[in-house]
Enzyme design. Structure first.
Site, PDB file in Angstrom:
ATOM      1  CE1 TYR A 272      -4.041   0.914 -12.236  1.00 36.15           C
ATOM      2  CE2 TYR A 272      -5.647   0.156 -13.321  1.00 36.15           C
ATOM      3  CZ  TYR A 272      -4.209   0.205 -12.413  1.00 36.15           C
ATOM      4  OH  TYR A 272      -4.663  -0.312 -11.008  1.00 36.15           O
TER       5      TYR A 272
ATOM      6  CB  SER B 241      -5.865  -6.223 -12.606  1.00 36.34           C
ATOM      7  OG  SER B 241      -5.300  -5.808 -11.557  1.00 36.34           O
TER       8      SER B 241
ATOM      9  CG  ASN C 165       4.953  -6.950   2.987  1.00 35.88           C
ATOM     10  OD1 ASN C 165       6.188  -6.503   2.650  1.00 35.88           O
ATOM     11  ND2 ASN C 165       4.473  -6.298   3.645  1.00 35.88           N
TER      12      ASN C 165
ATOM     13  CB  VAL D 269       8.816  -6.795  -0.896  1.00 31.11           C
ATOM     14  CG1 VAL D 269       9.317  -6.467   0.402  1.00 31.11           C
ATOM     15  CG2 VAL D 269       8.393  -5.130  -1.195  1.00 31.11           C
ATOM     16  CG  ASP D 270      12.582  -9.851  -0.536  1.00 31.79           C
ATOM     17  OD1 ASP D 270      13.417  -9.137  -0.925  1.00 31.79           O
ATOM     18  OD2 ASP D 270      12.551  -9.961   0.232  1.00 31.79           O
TER      19      ASP D 270
ATOM     20  CB  THR E 131      10.467  -0.655   0.455  1.00 31.86           C
ATOM     21  OG1 THR E 131       9.232  -2.116   0.133  1.00 31.86           O
ATOM     22  CG2 THR E 131       9.639   0.554  -0.796  1.00 31.86           C
TER      23      THR E 131
ATOM     24  CB  SER F 292      17.975  -0.146   7.047  1.00 32.80           C
ATOM     25  OG  SER F 292      17.841  -2.141   6.775  1.00 32.80           O
TER      26      SER F 292
ATOM     27  NE  ARG G  84      20.662   5.301   9.013  1.00 31.72           N
ATOM     28  CZ  ARG G  84      21.487   5.324   8.083  1.00 31.72           C
ATOM     29  NH1 ARG G  84      22.128   5.309   7.924  1.00 31.72           N
ATOM     30  NH2 ARG G  84      21.748   6.698   8.475  1.00 31.72           N
TER      31      ARG G  84
ATOM     32  CG  HIS H 183      10.137  -6.781   4.113  1.00 28.70           C
ATOM     33  ND1 HIS H 183      11.024  -6.020   5.498  1.00 28.70           N
ATOM     34  CD2 HIS H 183       8.627  -6.589   4.066  1.00 28.70           C
ATOM     35  CE1 HIS H 183       9.369  -4.910   5.950  1.00 28.70           C
ATOM     36  NE2 HIS H 183       8.887  -6.029   5.079  1.00 28.70           N
TER      37      HIS H 183
HETATM   38  N1  LIG Z   1       7.498  -3.179   2.194  1.00 20.06           N
HETATM   39  C1  LIG Z   1       7.268  -2.903   3.385  1.00 20.06           C
HETATM   40  O1  LIG Z   1       8.758  -2.816   3.880  1.00 20.06           O
HETATM   41  C2  LIG Z   1       5.585  -2.530   4.226  1.00 20.06           C
HETATM   42  C3  LIG Z   1       5.324  -1.880   5.028  1.00 20.06           C
HETATM   43  C4  LIG Z   1       4.085  -1.855   5.435  1.00 20.06           C
HETATM   44  C5  LIG Z   1       2.783  -2.330   4.811  1.00 20.06           C
HETATM   45  N2  LIG Z   1       3.223  -2.686   3.488  1.00 20.06           N
HETATM   46  C6  LIG Z   1       2.713  -3.194   2.170  1.00 20.06           C
HETATM   47  O2  LIG Z   1       1.813  -1.866   1.454  1.00 20.06           O
HETATM   48  C7  LIG Z   1       0.482  -2.443   1.426  1.00 20.06           C
HETATM   49  C8  LIG Z   1      -0.314  -1.150   1.301  1.00 20.06           C
HETATM   50  O3  LIG Z   1      -0.834  -1.711   2.185  1.00 20.06           O
HETATM   51  P1  LIG Z   1      -1.806  -0.485   3.183  1.00 20.06           P
HETATM   52  O4  LIG Z   1      -1.787  -0.708   4.937  1.00 20.06           O
HETATM   53  O5  LIG Z   1      -2.270   0.799   2.479  1.00 20.06           O
HETATM   54  O6  LIG Z   1      -3.050  -1.599   2.764  1.00 20.06           O
HETATM   55  P2  LIG Z   1      -4.680  -0.785   2.553  1.00 20.06           P
HETATM   56  O7  LIG Z   1      -5.143  -1.518   2.177  1.00 20.06           O
HETATM   57  O8  LIG Z   1      -4.463  -0.087   3.808  1.00 20.06           O
HETATM   58  O9  LIG Z   1      -4.795   0.190   0.634  1.00 20.06           O
HETATM   59  C9  LIG Z   1      -3.984  -0.703  -0.281  1.00 20.06           C
HETATM   60  C10 LIG Z   1      -5.372   0.311  -1.139  1.00 20.06           C
HETATM   61  O10 LIG Z   1      -4.902  -0.758  -2.844  1.00 20.06           O
HETATM   62  C11 LIG Z   1      -6.011  -0.692  -3.473  1.00 20.06           C
HETATM   63  N3  LIG Z   1      -6.235  -1.721  -4.296  1.00 20.06           N
HETATM   64  C12 LIG Z   1      -6.552  -3.010  -3.985  1.00 20.06           C
HETATM   65  N4  LIG Z   1      -6.330  -2.912  -5.386  1.00 20.06           N
HETATM   66  C13 LIG Z   1      -6.183  -2.874  -6.272  1.00 20.06           C
HETATM   67  C14 LIG Z   1      -5.939  -2.396  -7.654  1.00 20.06           C
HETATM   68  N5  LIG Z   1      -6.279  -3.715  -8.252  1.00 20.06           N
HETATM   69  N6  LIG Z   1      -5.715  -1.732  -8.140  1.00 20.06           N
HETATM   70  C15 LIG Z   1      -5.391  -0.396  -7.387  1.00 20.06           C
HETATM   71  N7  LIG Z   1      -5.202  -0.131  -6.144  1.00 20.06           N
HETATM   72  C16 LIG Z   1      -5.822  -1.502  -5.679  1.00 20.06           C
HETATM   73  C17 LIG Z   1      -7.197  -0.420  -2.053  1.00 20.06           C
HETATM   74  O11 LIG Z   1      -8.411  -0.394  -2.746  1.00 20.06           O
HETATM   75  C18 LIG Z   1      -6.425   0.143  -1.109  1.00 20.06           C
HETATM   76  O12 LIG Z   1      -7.167   1.346  -1.483  1.00 20.06           O
HETATM   77  C19 LIG Z   1       0.458  -3.969   1.550  1.00 20.06           C
HETATM   78  O13 LIG Z   1       0.758  -5.307   1.032  1.00 20.06           O
HETATM   79  C20 LIG Z   1       1.090  -3.773   2.591  1.00 20.06           C
HETATM   80  O14 LIG Z   1       1.676  -5.499   3.210  1.00 20.06           O
HETATM   81  C21 LIG Z   1       4.955  -2.989   2.861  1.00 20.06           C
END
Ligand SMILES: NC(=O)c1ccc[n+]([C@@H]2O[C@H](COP(=O)([O-])OP(=O)(O)OC[C@H]3O[C@@H](n4cnc5c(N)ncnc54)[C@H](O)[C@@H]3O)[C@@H](O)[C@H]2O)c1
Length: 318
Positions: A68, A104, A123, A125-126, A146, A152, A156, A178
């Site tokens: 970080y 953290s 998620n 996300v909002d 996002t 969207s 499309r 979302h």
């Molecule tokens: N907004 C959207 O449209 C959308 C679409 C798809 C996925 N997502 C979201 O994206 C997120 C990630 O999904 P994913 O499939 O990659 O999950 P994943 O489990 O494959 O990966 C999560 C990663 O986060 C890391 N992590 C956990 N705690 C952490 C911390 N304190 N510091 C640093 N890293 C940490 C883990 O080690 C892991 O590598 C989820 O919340 C999922 O719901 C959002």
């Protein structure tokens, strides 16, 4: 923003974070890419594997893993972290877990001197975007989620397939949460510049017997089906997030529906929701406010009301 000096940090190198990193590197969207994960070995391995993908490429993106404290000179920090999902977890459980992960991450990122833009993918996300904005103290235009950009993109593609046209000729979007309560402002949807209502008026069979509500169900339901079959989604979210980052770094003034703070637009104040926004190097430049029909306004109000309610419940727990 000067092209040639841009740096993006991706925090969370799971499926989404690593797929997005590949998109950013292979499309040369930034010059430096910093990968960070709680699992430091994974972040190192993803960065190393990603560097190898450029061996025969014309991309010169510098890729490394770090911490970080290395975010101070980043233009964009992407939050793609997730806690492991456990059976029986409710949305509120997920919200609380994600908030404690942000607790953290955000303070040490801010202590690094970071003054750029946060893009939140985690998620729900909002709600998490709103939480990150509060925790970081950054102006809300610099904290973006996002939102409904992925929904969207799905809409499309769906309409492009249906009409047999290039998706770039389809102007369509989802708004609101979302999640399940999102809505489609059909009065704003055009294909090749022609209003979708006029398309249906001229040819009522264009949707092949489906109703507009069936299309919405398809768009909100398809993610569940993909997750059931392959465990997660990654390519769609990586591509839309990459395009949001490009709009920021290349100062594009591009309109994308993202999760952003409402300041009276659509009658709501102080909540984050998926609304089309003009994006540039400052983050959110302005929101697009449509003249929606009465029915669309009611649907959007319902979705924004749900987010407002969750937000209130969430802050009682914070
Ligand atoms: N907004 C959207 O449209 C959308 C679409 C798809 C996925 N997502 C979201 O994206 C997120 C990630 O999904 P994913 O499939 O990659 O999950 P994943 O489990 O494959 O990966 C999560 C990663 O986060 C890391 N992590 C956990 N705690 C952490 C911390 N304190 N510091 C640093 N890293 C940490 C883990 O080690 C892991 O590598 C989820 O919340 C999922 O719901 C959002």
């Amino acid at each position: 923003m000067a092209i040639g000096k841009t740096k993006v940090a991706v925090i969370g190198c799971g499926l989404v974070g690593s797929t997005l990193s590949y998109y950013l590197a292979s499309n040369r969207i930034c010059n430096k890419l910093l990968l960070i994960d709680l699992n430091e070995k994974k972040a190192w391995a993803e960065a190393t594997d990603l560097r190898h993908s450029l061996g025969y490429s014309n991309s010169k993106v510098q890729i490394e893993s770090g911490s970080y404290g290395d975010c101070g000179d980043a233009d964009v920090v992407i939050l793609a972290v997730a806690a492991p999902y456990r059976d029986g977890m409710t949305r509120l459980d997920m919200y609380e877990k994600a908030c404690s992960i942000m607790d953290s991450i955000i303070p040490p990122v801010m202590e690094s001197g970071f003054e750029g833009i946060f893009l939140v993918i985690t998620n729900p996300v909002d709600l998490i975007t709103q939480y990150v904005q509060k925790l970081s103290g950054l102006p809300d235009r610099k904290v973006i989620g996002t939102g409904t950009s992925l929904d969207s993109a799905r809409l499309r593609m769906y309409l492009a397939d249906l009409m047999d046209v290039d998706p770039r000729s389809v102007d369509a979007l989802c708004m609101g949460e979302h999640g399940d309560s999102q809505m489609i402002p059909w009065s704003q949807v055009t294909v090749g510049g022609k209003s979708f209502h006029h398309i249906l008026k001229d040819d009522p069979n264009r949707l092949g017997g489906l109703s507009l509500d069936d299309v919405l169900k398809e768009i909100t339901g398809i993610a569940y089906e993909v997750v059931r079959s392959k465990g997660a989604t990654c390519y769609g979210i990586a591509s839309v997030s990459g395009q949001i980052v490009r709009a920021i770094l290349f100062d594009e003034n591009k309109v994308i529906p993202v999760s952003c703070m409402l300041h009276g637009e659509y009658g709501f104040e102080g909540i984050y929701a998926g609304i089309p926004a003009v994006l540039n190097s400052q983050g959110v430049k302005e929101l697009v406010t449509y003249h929606l029909t009465e029915e669309e306004t009611a649907r959007l109000n319902r979705s924004l009301g749900i987010l407002e309610g969750c937000r209130r419940k969430g802050s009682e727990k914070e």
